[in-house]
Design an enzyme around this catalytic site. Structure first.
Site, mmCIF file in Angstrom:
data_model
loop_
_atom_site.group_PDB
_atom_site.id
_atom_site.type_symbol
_atom_site.label_atom_id
_atom_site.label_comp_id
_atom_site.label_asym_id
_atom_site.label_seq_id
_atom_site.Cartn_x
_atom_site.Cartn_y
_atom_site.Cartn_z
ATOM 1 N N ASP A 13 0.856 -1.180 0.000
ATOM 2 C CA ASP A 13 0.000 0.000 0.000
ATOM 3 C C ASP A 13 0.890 1.227 0.000
ATOM 4 O OD1 ASP A 13 -0.105 0.911 3.190
ATOM 5 O OD2 ASP A 13 0.009 -1.260 2.923
ATOM 6 N N GLU A 106 -7.987 3.793 12.112
ATOM 7 C CA GLU A 106 -6.945 3.207 12.941
ATOM 8 C C GLU A 106 -6.572 3.989 14.181
ATOM 9 O OE1 GLU A 106 -2.813 4.044 11.124
ATOM 10 O OE2 GLU A 106 -4.117 3.794 9.367
#
Length: 276
Positions: A13, A106
């Site tokens: 990513d 997150e």
């Protein structure tokens, strides 16, 4: 949760922090899929998103995109979902991607309750699926995943735990991962500096089947998912669970008579105090 295994599809990513990427070299180094940062909050767009998306596609790397969630309310979450969907239109929309769009949730700098964290996440996911026609993936850290309740359990999990040997821990909501981000300091040809490394729980052919088959990863429109709050009820459900009238699970399930009695009893004790 389960261990990685030989033959798993390998992925990365990336965002603007990786700079210019040679996607042909990335592909040649064994990378099969990539999630590219598209957006964050209600306005931010990663300046390398469209360039990276075009490069990955041209190199034959399976393409996904993610949005970093900042929202602290249900309404803000919906606004962020709309922003993400608009940014995805720059590369053909959510359905043009090889992999589902991702909600990256997150951290909790505003110290929201677990109930509100789940409500915010669900509002974003429902709105994004409505706009794109794609059931999203949830990305989160192993510790942060403990904030999500059962209403999120039907979504594929992309879990972050940086270790070659230590497995991600089971949570109340998830016992398995679909994608594991196991390193934030990987080295891949075509990228200067470090990059996050990921594995899908299966082969390249299996990740195509898991996410790219028509209708495979979408909730049936004819069947109600009882673990999801309907968008019109999200605010009142959040209020009722926060006040203790419901436990936060199975918001779409039919209510039983004893559940109704328990709710009415709590209402009498907490609100209708003058009722004898």
């Amino acid at each position: 949760m389960q261990a990685r295994k030989k033959g798993n599809a390998k992925g990365i990513d990336v965002s603007r922090y990786q700079g210019n990427i040679d996607w042909k070299a990335v592909k040649a180094d064994g990378i099969s899929f990539a999630f590219i940062k598209a957006s964050q909050g209600e306005r931010y767009v990663d300046p390398t998103f469209t360039t990276n998306a075009k490069g990955a596609r041209a190199a034959g790397v399976l393409l996904g995109a993610y949005h970093f969630l900042d929202a602290t309310s249900v309404e803000a979450a919906k606004a962020e979902a709309r922003h993400f969907a608009e940014v995805l239109e720059q590369v053909g929309g959510g359905k043009s991607l090889d992999l589902p769009p991702v909600m990256d949730y997150e951290n909790n700098p505003s110290k929201l309750s677990k109930t509100l964290i789940s409500a915010v996440a669900l509002a974003f996911l429902i709105e994004l699926e409505r706009l794109t026609g794609c059931k999203p993936i949830i990305y989160t850290g192993n510790a942060f995943a403990a904030n999500f309740n059962a209403s999120l359990g039907g979504y594929p999990l992309w879990i972050a735990r940086y270790s070659e040997t230590r497995l991600p821990s089971d949570t109340v909501t998830w016992k398995r991962w679909d994608i594991w981000q196991y390193s934030d300091s990987g080295k891949v040809k075509g990228i200067a500096g470090n990059v996050d490394l990921n594995e899908f729980d299966g082969t390249v052919d299996e990740i195509r089947t898991r996410f790219n088959k028509k209708g495979e990863n979408k909730v049936s429109e004819q069947q109600r998912d009882i673990n999801k709050v309907s968008p019109w009820a999200a605010d009142v459900w959040e209020e009722m669970t926060k006040n203790g009238y419901f436990d936060g699970t199975r918001p779409g399930a039919p209510i039983t008579r004893e559940e109704a009695a328990a709710a009415l009893s709590r209402l009498r004790k907490n609100i209708l105090k003058g009722d004898k």
